[in-house]
Design an enzyme around this catalytic site. Sequence first.
Site, PDB file in Angstrom:
ATOM      1  N   ALA A  65     -18.804  15.135   5.613  1.00  0.00           N
ATOM      2  CA  ALA A  65     -19.306  16.205   4.753  1.00  0.00           C
ATOM      3  C   ALA A  65     -19.766  17.363   5.625  1.00  0.00           C
ATOM      4  O   ALA A  65     -20.147  17.172   6.779  1.00  0.00           O
ATOM      5  CB  ALA A  65     -20.463  15.671   3.916  1.00  0.00           C
ATOM      6  N   GLY A 104     -18.101  11.114   5.828  1.00  0.00           N
ATOM      7  CA  GLY A 104     -17.164  11.361   4.734  1.00  0.00           C
ATOM      8  C   GLY A 104     -15.721  11.352   5.202  1.00  0.00           C
ATOM      9  O   GLY A 104     -14.809  11.101   4.404  1.00  0.00           O
ATOM     10  N   GLU A 107     -14.834   7.825   5.053  1.00  0.00           N
ATOM     11  CA  GLU A 107     -14.780   7.459   3.625  1.00  0.00           C
ATOM     12  C   GLU A 107     -13.474   7.950   2.998  1.00  0.00           C
ATOM     13  O   GLU A 107     -12.876   7.282   2.159  1.00  0.00           O
ATOM     14  CB  GLU A 107     -15.988   8.035   2.894  1.00  0.00           C
ATOM     15  N   GLU A 127     -24.017   8.339   9.068  1.00  0.00           N
ATOM     16  CA  GLU A 127     -24.948   9.048   8.183  1.00  0.00           C
ATOM     17  C   GLU A 127     -26.408   8.729   8.482  1.00  0.00           C
ATOM     18  O   GLU A 127     -27.271   9.602   8.370  1.00  0.00           O
ATOM     19  CB  GLU A 127     -24.635   8.722   6.713  1.00  0.00           C
TER      20      GLU A 127
HETATM   21  N1  3HC Z   1     -20.523  19.454   9.252  1.00  0.00           N
HETATM   22  C1  3HC Z   1     -20.628  20.719   9.682  1.00  0.00           C
HETATM   23  N2  3HC Z   1     -20.473  21.084  10.961  1.00  0.00           N
HETATM   24  C2  3HC Z   1     -20.199  20.117  11.845  1.00  0.00           C
HETATM   25  C3  3HC Z   1     -20.085  18.772  11.471  1.00  0.00           C
HETATM   26  C4  3HC Z   1     -20.247  18.446  10.090  1.00  0.00           C
HETATM   27  N3  3HC Z   1     -20.122  17.193   9.634  1.00  0.00           N
HETATM   28  N4  3HC Z   1     -19.822  18.040  12.580  1.00  0.00           N
HETATM   29  C5  3HC Z   1     -19.781  18.906  13.600  1.00  0.00           C
HETATM   30  N5  3HC Z   1     -20.005  20.161  13.159  1.00  0.00           N
HETATM   31  C6  3HC Z   1     -20.017  21.393  13.954  1.00  0.00           C
HETATM   32  C7  3HC Z   1     -21.153  21.392  14.958  1.00  0.00           C
HETATM   33  O1  3HC Z   1     -22.358  21.836  14.363  1.00  0.00           O
HETATM   34  C8  3HC Z   1     -20.619  22.343  15.997  1.00  0.00           C
HETATM   35  O2  3HC Z   1     -20.818  23.635  15.508  1.00  0.00           O
HETATM   36  P1  3HC Z   1     -21.315  24.795  16.486  1.00  0.00           P
HETATM   37  O3  3HC Z   1     -20.246  24.889  17.534  1.00  0.00           O
HETATM   38  O4  3HC Z   1     -21.445  25.959  15.605  1.00  0.00           O
HETATM   39  O5  3HC Z   1     -22.620  24.297  17.062  1.00  0.00           O
HETATM   40  C9  3HC Z   1     -19.116  22.073  15.988  1.00  0.00           C
HETATM   41  O6  3HC Z   1     -18.847  21.417  14.744  1.00  0.00           O
HETATM   42  C10 3HC Z   1     -18.641  21.172  17.097  1.00  0.00           C
HETATM   43  O7  3HC Z   1     -19.507  20.023  17.113  1.00  0.00           O
HETATM   44  P2  3HC Z   1     -20.068  19.434  18.478  1.00  0.00           P
HETATM   45  O8  3HC Z   1     -20.572  20.535  19.337  1.00  0.00           O
HETATM   46  O9  3HC Z   1     -21.016  18.355  18.104  1.00  0.00           O
HETATM   47  O10 3HC Z   1     -18.738  18.880  19.138  1.00  0.00           O
HETATM   48  P3  3HC Z   1     -18.481  17.480  19.807  1.00  0.00           P
HETATM   49  O11 3HC Z   1     -17.046  17.455  20.149  1.00  0.00           O
HETATM   50  O12 3HC Z   1     -19.482  17.208  20.861  1.00  0.00           O
HETATM   51  O13 3HC Z   1     -18.745  16.398  18.656  1.00  0.00           O
HETATM   52  C11 3HC Z   1     -18.538  15.365  16.511  1.00  0.00           C
HETATM   53  C12 3HC Z   1     -17.949  16.385  17.503  1.00  0.00           C
HETATM   54  C13 3HC Z   1     -18.403  13.951  17.099  1.00  0.00           C
HETATM   55  C14 3HC Z   1     -17.770  15.465  15.231  1.00  0.00           C
HETATM   56  C15 3HC Z   1     -20.044  15.667  16.297  1.00  0.00           C
HETATM   57  O14 3HC Z   1     -20.188  17.036  15.963  1.00  0.00           O
HETATM   58  C16 3HC Z   1     -20.683  14.882  15.197  1.00  0.00           C
HETATM   59  O15 3HC Z   1     -21.116  13.761  15.446  1.00  0.00           O
HETATM   60  N6  3HC Z   1     -20.770  15.464  13.993  1.00  0.00           N
HETATM   61  C17 3HC Z   1     -21.489  14.869  12.912  1.00  0.00           C
HETATM   62  C18 3HC Z   1     -20.692  13.754  12.272  1.00  0.00           C
HETATM   63  C19 3HC Z   1     -21.464  13.184  11.117  1.00  0.00           C
HETATM   64  O16 3HC Z   1     -22.616  12.820  11.228  1.00  0.00           O
HETATM   65  N7  3HC Z   1     -20.796  13.078   9.964  1.00  0.00           N
HETATM   66  C20 3HC Z   1     -21.425  12.629   8.779  1.00  0.00           C
HETATM   67  C21 3HC Z   1     -21.846  13.797   7.958  1.00  0.00           C
HETATM   68  S1  3HC Z   1     -22.745  13.329   6.525  1.00  0.00           S
HETATM   69  C22 3HC Z   1     -21.548  12.781   5.482  1.00  0.00           C
HETATM   70  O17 3HC Z   1     -20.385  12.765   5.787  1.00  0.00           O
HETATM   71  C23 3HC Z   1     -22.037  12.373   4.135  1.00  0.00           C
HETATM   72  C24 3HC Z   1     -20.981  11.697   3.337  1.00  0.00           C
HETATM   73  O18 3HC Z   1     -21.168  10.306   3.405  1.00  0.00           O
HETATM   74  C25 3HC Z   1     -21.037  12.116   1.912  1.00  0.00           C
END
Ligand code: 3HC
Length: 654
Positions: A65, A104, A107, A127
Site C-alpha cells: 500500500a 499489499g 497480498e 506491516e
Molecule cells: N509506500 C509509499 N512509498 C514507499 C513505499 C510504500 N509502501 N515503500 C517505499 N516507498 C518509497 C520510500 O519512501 C522512498 O521514497 P523517497 O525516495 O522519497 O524517500 C522510495 O520509495 C524508495 O524506498 P527506500 O529508500 O526505502 O528504498 P530501498 O530500496 O532501500 O527499499 C523497500 C525499498 C524494501 C521497498 C522499502 O522502501 C520498504 O521496506 N518499504 C516499505 C514496505 C512496506 O512496509 N510495505 C507495507 C506497506 S503497508 C501495506 O501494504 C498495507 C496493506 O496490507 C493493506
Amino acid sequence: MAGLSPVTVELLGAIARVSLNAPPVNAAGQALRQALWDAAAAIEADTKIKAVILVGKGRGFCAGADISEFGRPAQAPLLAELLGKIAAAHTPWLAALHGMALGGGLELALACHARIATPDCQLGLPEVSLGLIPGAGGTFRLPRVVGVAQAVEMICYGKPITGKQAAEIGLVDALADDLPTNALALAQDIATRGLTAVTGATGLRVAPEPPDWGALTATLRRKTRGQSAPLVALETIQTSLGLPEHKALAQERAAFIALRDGAESAALRHLFRAERAAMRPKQLGTAQPRATSNTGVIGGGTMGSGIATALLMAGYPVTLIERDESAATKGAALVRHNLDAAQSRGLIADTAALLNTFQTSTDYAALAPCDLVIEAVFEDFDIKRAVFTALEAHCAPEAILASNTSYLDLNALAATLAQPARLLGLHFFAPAHIMKLLEVVETNATAPETLATGFALARALGKVAVRAGVCDGFIGNRIMSAYRRECEYILADGASPADIDAAMRGFGFPMGVFEMQDLSGLEISYAMRKRQAATRNSAQRYIPIADWLVEAGRLGRKTKGGWYAYPDGKTPEPAPDTAALIARYRREAGIVPRRFEETAIMGRILAAMQGEGRAILAEGIANSADDIDVVMVNGYGFPRWRGGPMWMLANPTP
Ligand code: 3HC
Ligand code: NAI
C-alpha cells in the site's frame, strides 16, 4: 488493448501481460489500484485471454500500500476489493515476482492463482513494522497457502523471506532464472493445460495442525516488548481460521483500520519517513560522493574488527593496520570470527572468499591504494593525532579519512591535518557489523563531498545514517550521558538499580541502563569521567557511586559484579555490596530515600532525553528532532513503536 498508466496491458497471443509501473517501488496508491481494477475488468470480459501474467516494472513487483496515503480518507477501489476481484477472476492470474513483493504487494500476489519468483526476491508482510497488520487479505490467505506456523512467523514478526525460501514453503509455485521467459512459459502452460494440472493447486488449503496459541502469544509478547500490532496480528490469524472468507476479511479490515488510526502506527510511520530523510541532510547540497572501492581500517580491536567485517560483507576489500604483529593477528581472528557467525546465519555465502579480499599490516604504506580509511584506535587524542599524521603521509591525497571516535574533539583533530576538508567522523555502534546506526560527523572543515561519501558508504553498508555536528558525544552518547546522569540521581534519591531497569524494560527498552553498563564494563565511562573531572561543571550534582564500584573492582559482568551480582556470570541479582555503597552515599549526602513508581522513573528519564535533545537542536548538533529519534531508536534501544523521545514530546498520548 489500450495501454493504461500506471498499469499497462500487452497481449501475447492468449496471454495478457499486466505491468505495474509506478516508480520507485510500484506502491499501490489510488491511481494504480484504479488502473489495475479497470485492467482486471477488461481482461475478465475478454474471452480470448486464457491466462494473465502480473509483473512489476523497475526495482520490484510491489512494495505494498502507498504509505503516504495513510492518514487520509481511503479512496476506492480499496486494495482488499481489488484483490477480491482478481482472486475471483475466471481467467487465472500468475504473479511474476522480482525485487520485492511486500505488504499489499505480497497480498496482491496471494490473490493471484499462481506465483513465480526470482530466487533473491524479497517476499514479506512487514506491516507490523509500521504498526499495522496486513489489510488486504494477508491474514486470511497466507495461512491457507503456507500453513499457520509459517504465516505467524511472517506476519507477526514481519521479516521477509527470499524467493528461494518461499519456494521451499510453497508460497511460490516456481523459481525463475529468467523471469520474463519463465513466467511466459508457465502462463502458456496454464493457458493450455489448466491451472490445477500445472500447479496442482486446489485453491487455498486450511492448515491441518492449529498451533499452540498460548505459547505463540507468550513468545510474541516477550519478543515485541509492548508493541500491540504483532499481538493483534496473531489474534486476527487465529480468529480468521474459523471464519468464512468474507467475515475473516471484514474482521481483518476492522483491525487494520483501528491500528492505522492509532498512535503506534503513527509513530512507526514517522520513523519510516525520518530514517529516509536523515540520509539526505541539507549539508550535502548537490555534492556527489567520491568513488570508494578500496578501504583501510586502523585498529583491529572491538570496533575496528567490526568495521572491517561490515566493509567486507558489503564487498569492499579491506587493509587492517595494527600496532604490531600480535595485535594484527588478534584483529584478523576477530574478523574471521564475525564472518563465520555471519555465514552461519546465512548473511554471507563464504567467509573464505571474503577473507581473500582482507589483509593486515603494521605498515601504513599498505594503505596506498585505499580511497577511504577509518581509524578505530584507542580513545586518546595524541594517539589519534599521530595516526592521522601517518595517514596523511601514506594515503593518496584524495583519500577520505574518517575517525570512529566516541567523544574526542574532531574540530581539534581536523586542525592538525594539512587537508582537513577530507576528514569526517564515522561513529559506528558496537557490534559495528550488526548495529544499524551510523553517526556521520561533520567538522567545521569537512567538505560536502566528504560528507556525501560518508552517507554513500552508509547506504552501501545498509546502515541508517544521521548527520551530527561536533560536541562531546555527538547526538546519541550525549543524550545517553544526560539520561544516565538522571538515572543516577533517581538512584541516589531512593530507587534501586533494579527499580530503574525494570521501569526501562517495562517501557520497551531491551535492557535497563544499569544492566547495560554492567554488560559493557564500568571502567570505560569511569575513565571518561576522570578525563572530564577538571572541566566538569562544579554546580552540577555529581553522584560518585559508579566510581566507587570501579574502585572496588566491580567492573560489571566480566568481574561477576558491578551494579548487580552475577554468580553465574550472566544473570543479574541484587548485590549487597552495591546496596551498601548506595546506602553510604545517601547517608553522607543526607538523603532520605523515597519510593519511585515506574511511571515517575520513566517520566524523568524521558524528560532528561528530551531536554538534552532540545539543547542539541538549539546548537545545530542535530539537524532535526526526527534525526534524534532515528539515533535513539537505532543505536540506544529506544522502543521503536513509541517513535523516539522527540516524537513523544511533540505527540503526547493521553
Ligand atoms: N509506500 C509509499 N512509498 C514507499 C513505499 C510504500 N509502501 N515503500 C517505499 N516507498 C518509497 C520510500 O519512501 C522512498 O521514497 P523517497 O525516495 O522519497 O524517500 C522510495 O520509495 C524508495 O524506498 P527506500 O529508500 O526505502 O528504498 P530501498 O530500496 O532501500 O527499499 C523497500 C525499498 C524494501 C521497498 C522499502 O522502501 C520498504 O521496506 N518499504 C516499505 C514496505 C512496506 O512496509 N510495505 C507495507 C506497506 S503497508 C501495506 O501494504 C498495507 C496493506 O496490507 C493493506
Ligand atoms: P579497543 O581497545 O578494543 O581497540 C583499539 C585497537 O587499536 C587495539 O587493537 C589497539 O591495538 C589498536 N591500536 C592502538 N593504537 C594503534 C596505532 N597507533 N596504530 C594501529 N592500531 C592501534 O577499542 P575500541 O573499543 O575498538 O575503540 C576504538 C575506538 O572506537 C575508540 O575511539 C572508541 O572511543 C570508539 N568507539 C568505541 C565503541 C565501543 O563500544 N567500544 C563504540 C563507538 C566508538
